[in-house]
Design a protein around this motif. Structure first.
Motif, PDB file in Angstrom:
ATOM      1  N   ASP A  93      36.877  32.615  34.147  1.00  0.00           N
ATOM      2  CA  ASP A  93      37.061  33.734  35.077  1.00  0.00           C
ATOM      3  C   ASP A  93      36.633  35.052  34.424  1.00  0.00           C
ATOM      4  N   ILE A  94      37.071  35.254  33.204  1.00  0.00           N
ATOM      5  CA  ILE A  94      36.741  36.488  32.485  1.00  0.00           C
ATOM      6  C   ILE A  94      35.237  36.596  32.285  1.00  0.00           C
ATOM      7  N   ASP A  95      34.611  35.487  31.893  1.00  0.00           N
ATOM      8  CA  ASP A  95      33.171  35.471  31.682  1.00  0.00           C
ATOM      9  C   ASP A  95      32.433  35.807  32.974  1.00  0.00           C
TER      10      ASP A  95
ATOM     11  N   VAL B  44      25.029  48.489  43.306  1.00  0.00           N
ATOM     12  CA  VAL B  44      25.986  49.586  43.117  1.00  0.00           C
ATOM     13  C   VAL B  44      27.305  49.227  43.796  1.00  0.00           C
ATOM     14  N   SER B  45      27.199  48.682  45.004  1.00  0.00           N
ATOM     15  CA  SER B  45      28.405  48.273  45.732  1.00  0.00           C
ATOM     16  C   SER B  45      29.120  47.118  45.027  1.00  0.00           C
ATOM     17  N   LEU B  46      28.355  46.108  44.603  1.00  0.00           N
ATOM     18  CA  LEU B  46      28.955  44.962  43.923  1.00  0.00           C
ATOM     19  C   LEU B  46      29.587  45.389  42.605  1.00  0.00           C
ATOM     20  N   ASP B  47      28.945  46.302  41.899  1.00  0.00           N
ATOM     21  CA  ASP B  47      29.488  46.778  40.627  1.00  0.00           C
ATOM     22  C   ASP B  47      30.824  47.477  40.839  1.00  0.00           C
ATOM     23  N   SER B  48      30.938  48.212  41.946  1.00  0.00           N
ATOM     24  CA  SER B  48      32.197  48.884  42.253  1.00  0.00           C
ATOM     25  C   SER B  48      33.311  47.862  42.504  1.00  0.00           C
ATOM     26  N   LEU B  49      32.987  46.800  43.236  1.00  0.00           N
ATOM     27  CA  LEU B  49      33.959  45.730  43.476  1.00  0.00           C
ATOM     28  C   LEU B  49      34.349  45.048  42.175  1.00  0.00           C
ATOM     29  N   ASP B  50      33.383  44.828  41.307  1.00  0.00           N
ATOM     30  CA  ASP B  50      33.634  44.151  40.045  1.00  0.00           C
ATOM     31  C   ASP B  50      34.517  44.988  39.132  1.00  0.00           C
ATOM     32  N   ARG B  51      34.236  46.286  39.047  1.00  0.00           N
ATOM     33  CA  ARG B  51      35.043  47.150  38.184  1.00  0.00           C
ATOM     34  C   ARG B  51      36.479  47.258  38.690  1.00  0.00           C
ATOM     35  N   ALA B  52      36.639  47.251  40.010  1.00  0.00           N
ATOM     36  CA  ALA B  52      37.990  47.281  40.575  1.00  0.00           C
ATOM     37  C   ALA B  52      38.748  46.003  40.229  1.00  0.00           C
ATOM     38  N   ALA B  53      38.063  44.865  40.307  1.00  0.00           N
ATOM     39  CA  ALA B  53      38.695  43.587  39.960  1.00  0.00           C
ATOM     40  C   ALA B  53      39.051  43.549  38.478  1.00  0.00           C
ATOM     41  N   ALA B  54      38.137  44.015  37.636  1.00  0.00           N
ATOM     42  CA  ALA B  54      38.386  44.008  36.192  1.00  0.00           C
ATOM     43  C   ALA B  54      39.581  44.882  35.832  1.00  0.00           C
TER      44      ALA B  54
ATOM     45  N   HIS C  98      18.992  35.472  39.205  1.00  0.00           N
ATOM     46  CA  HIS C  98      19.866  35.155  40.333  1.00  0.00           C
ATOM     47  C   HIS C  98      20.049  33.640  40.466  1.00  0.00           C
ATOM     48  N   GLY C  99      18.985  32.896  40.192  1.00  0.00           N
ATOM     49  CA  GLY C  99      19.080  31.444  40.275  1.00  0.00           C
ATOM     50  C   GLY C  99      20.028  30.864  39.240  1.00  0.00           C
ATOM     51  N   LYS C 100      20.149  31.529  38.090  1.00  0.00           N
ATOM     52  CA  LYS C 100      21.050  31.034  37.040  1.00  0.00           C
ATOM     53  C   LYS C 100      22.509  31.335  37.359  1.00  0.00           C
ATOM     54  N   ILE C 101      22.769  32.505  37.918  1.00  0.00           N
ATOM     55  CA  ILE C 101      24.165  32.873  38.159  1.00  0.00           C
ATOM     56  C   ILE C 101      24.696  32.277  39.450  1.00  0.00           C
ATOM     57  N   PHE C 102      23.798  31.878  40.353  1.00  0.00           N
ATOM     58  CA  PHE C 102      24.224  31.359  41.654  1.00  0.00           C
ATOM     59  C   PHE C 102      25.143  30.145  41.523  1.00  0.00           C
ATOM     60  N   PRO C 103      24.767  29.089  40.765  1.00  0.00           N
ATOM     61  CA  PRO C 103      25.689  27.954  40.629  1.00  0.00           C
ATOM     62  C   PRO C 103      26.953  28.309  39.857  1.00  0.00           C
ATOM     63  N   ALA C 104      26.867  29.278  38.953  1.00  0.00           N
ATOM     64  CA  ALA C 104      28.061  29.694  38.208  1.00  0.00           C
ATOM     65  C   ALA C 104      29.088  30.319  39.146  1.00  0.00           C
ATOM     66  N   ILE C 105      28.603  31.090  40.108  1.00  0.00           N
ATOM     67  CA  ILE C 105      29.497  31.690  41.097  1.00  0.00           C
ATOM     68  C   ILE C 105      30.185  30.601  41.914  1.00  0.00           C
ATOM     69  N   ALA C 106      29.411  29.592  42.321  1.00  0.00           N
ATOM     70  CA  ALA C 106      29.984  28.499  43.119  1.00  0.00           C
ATOM     71  C   ALA C 106      31.097  27.786  42.357  1.00  0.00           C
ATOM     72  N   THR C 107      30.906  27.590  41.063  1.00  0.00           N
ATOM     73  CA  THR C 107      31.913  26.916  40.249  1.00  0.00           C
ATOM     74  C   THR C 107      33.206  27.732  40.195  1.00  0.00           C
ATOM     75  N   ILE C 108      33.080  29.033  40.001  1.00  0.00           N
ATOM     76  CA  ILE C 108      34.256  29.900  39.953  1.00  0.00           C
ATOM     77  C   ILE C 108      34.942  29.948  41.315  1.00  0.00           C
ATOM     78  N   ARG C 109      34.151  30.092  42.361  1.00  0.00           N
ATOM     79  CA  ARG C 109      34.724  30.166  43.723  1.00  0.00           C
ATOM     80  C   ARG C 109      35.515  28.907  44.040  1.00  0.00           C
ATOM     81  N   ALA C 110      35.034  27.767  43.575  1.00  0.00           N
ATOM     82  CA  ALA C 110      35.689  26.498  43.895  1.00  0.00           C
ATOM     83  C   ALA C 110      36.922  26.230  43.041  1.00  0.00           C
ATOM     84  N   GLY C 111      36.941  26.728  41.803  1.00  0.00           N
ATOM     85  CA  GLY C 111      37.985  26.295  40.888  1.00  0.00           C
ATOM     86  C   GLY C 111      38.947  27.338  40.362  1.00  0.00           C
ATOM     87  N   THR C 112      38.685  28.632  40.590  1.00  0.00           N
ATOM     88  CA  THR C 112      39.573  29.640  40.019  1.00  0.00           C
ATOM     89  C   THR C 112      40.970  29.569  40.624  1.00  0.00           C
TER      90      THR C 112
END
Length: 252
Positions: free
Chosen positions: A49-51, A91-101, A143-157
């Motif tokens: 999750d942190i990664d 810029v929008s996604l970064d704002s969401l990410d910083r809020a989550a962090a 984007h192709g590399k991070i796409f499956p990583a996102i799916a893994t986190i979404r499914a298992g966090t």
């Protein structure tokens, strides 16, 4: 019991015989809503999750300047538009990410990593069509590399804030891949080769494991459900199917 079996079998057969619906337009493709996704930092946090949260931040740190460079350096109006959209959305996604962090007490980097800085340097030293190719290919590969990583986190966090961020990030990344591909210059042959499956492919659409077999033998943990009941339902469906088919042919 017999009437219940016949009723269940009839419903099953009706579903199987229902004609497939005609293809729908692209605008009918469902977009996952945020309904039900909470954001309270509830749930355990794993190293994965942190990664993930850190990688979302790193993505913005190099893709925002890359998009801005596309606006400034590209001679192709389509690439300019793509770069502008990707930079603004990050810029929008970064704002969401910083809020989550902040909620999760995760320390974020403030500089791109070495690989990302190298890609930015490539773009700085390129111009014209060469710039367009580097810009599109580097971002599409990333984007192709991070796409499956996102799916893994979404499914298992286990953490609801990470889960919501993964849901949001998934939409951004899919949009960006589509935008980049709309340039018409993606070199798909240069994309990283997909890793081979760790084990041979199983028969059927869903891999079967020992737990699934055990659950099936025990009736799946559903009270009153056994293999005998399942077989009776299937037998009833088969009989009804034969009768229905005979009636169809007789009516013609």
């Amino acid at each position: 019991m017999k009437s219940w079996l016949v009723g269940a079998a009839t419903v099953t057969l009706a579903f199987l015989l229902t004609p497939a619906a005609p293809a729908l337009a692209d605008d009918a493709v469902p977009i996952p809503p945020n309904t039900g996704l909470t954001d309270t930092a509830k749930g355990s946090i794993t190293p994965a999750d942190i990664d993930f949260v850190i990688k979302v931040r790193l993505a913005g740190l190099w893709e925002i300047p890359a998009g801005n460079m596309a606006v400034e350096k590209s001679d192709d109006p389509n690439v300019v538009k793509i770069g502008k959209s990707i930079a603004a959305q990050h810029v929008s996604l970064d704002s969401l990410d910083r809020a989550a962090a902040k909620k999760l007490n995760i320390e974020l980097p403030n500089q791109p990593n070495g690989d990302q800085q190298g890609w930015l340097n490539e773009m700085k030293n390129a111009s014209g069509a060469q710039f367009d190719q580097i810009f599109v290919d580097r971002l599409r590969a990333a984007h192709g590399k991070i796409f499956p990583a996102i799916a893994t986190i979404r499914a298992g966090t286990r953490n609801d804030t990470v889960r919501k961020l993964a849901q949001q990030a998934n939409q951004f990344v899919m949009t960006h891949m589509t935008l980049l591909e709309s340039s018409g210059v993606v070199d798909y042959g240069a994309l990283p080769t997909l890793a081979a499956p760790a084990t041979p492919a199983q028969k059927g659409p869903v891999p079967i494991d020992n737990q699934m077999i055990a659950a099936a033998n025990n009736g799946g943990g559903v009270p009153g459900l056994s293999n005998t009941v399942v077989l009776l339902v299937l037998a009833a469906a088969l009989v009804i199917g034969v009768i229905t088919t005979m009636r169809i042919f007789r009516s013609r």
